[in-house]
Design an enzyme around this catalytic site. Structure first.
Site, short mmCIF file in Angstrom:
data_model
loop_
_atom_site.label_atom_id
_atom_site.label_comp_id
_atom_site.label_asym_id
_atom_site.label_seq_id
_atom_site.Cartn_x
_atom_site.Cartn_y
_atom_site.Cartn_z
N HIS A 64 0.83 -1.21 0.00
CA HIS A 64 0.00 0.00 0.00
C HIS A 64 0.86 1.25 0.00
O HIS A 64 2.04 1.21 0.32
CB HIS A 64 -0.97 0.03 1.19
N HIS A 105 4.08 7.13 3.68
CA HIS A 105 5.00 5.99 3.53
C HIS A 105 4.49 5.05 2.46
O HIS A 105 3.34 5.13 2.03
CB HIS A 105 5.20 5.24 4.86
N GLU A 117 7.70 0.98 4.98
CA GLU A 117 7.15 -0.04 5.87
C GLU A 117 7.35 -1.39 5.19
O GLU A 117 7.15 -1.52 3.98
CB GLU A 117 5.64 0.22 6.08
CO CO Z 1 1.15 1.39 6.29
#
Ligand code: CO
Length: 134
Positions: free
Chosen positions: A7, A79, A130
């Site tokens: 994502h 992020h 991440e």
């Molecule tokens: Co995230």
């Protein structure tokens, strides 16, 4: 080592308004909000055919995205999340390469109930990364 893009996360100051924008203006399916107190955010996810968008709103007094939103009052890209098959192996390889893992380096359970780690943006072209074990 990294796999699919899981994502892209966007920090927002008003999760309800941002959700409505994606649902009503962009015609996307937006999940119900989920509070993640351990991460200091409330999130919704938007499923795209090839990935997801995470909208994050600060939760609590010490939210890690509060300073970001103070600098970016309209919100902004916060992020990106890559999938890995073994997060502890990934952490070992990254640390051996000199990359900094944020926090105490212990994976936390992320928004999808799976272990996640964050990598210092200064080590990755100014982008907070991440990693999520899938
Ligand atoms: Co995230």
């Amino acid at each position: 080592m990294i796999g699919r893009l899981n994502h892209v996360a966007i920090a927002v100051s008003d999760l309800a308004a941002a959700s409505a924008l994606y649902r009503d203006t962009l015609g996307a399916h937006v999940t119900a909000p989920v509070a993640l107190p351990e991460h200091g955010v409330s999130v919704v996810f938007i499923a795209l055919p090839n990935s997801k968008i995470e909208l994050m709103e600060p939760l609590g007094a010490n939210s890690p995205i509060a300073a970001f939103l103070a600098k970016n009052p309209d919100g902004g890209m916060h992020h990106i999340c890559y999938e890995v098959s073994d997060i502890l192996d990934a952490r070992a390889r990254l640390k051996a390469g000199g990359a900094r893992v944020l926090g105490d380096g212990t994976p936390k359970i992320g928004a999808h109930g799976k272990p996640v780690l964050f990598l210092h943006p200064k080590d990755f072209n100014g982008t907070l990364i991440e990693l999520e074990q899938v």
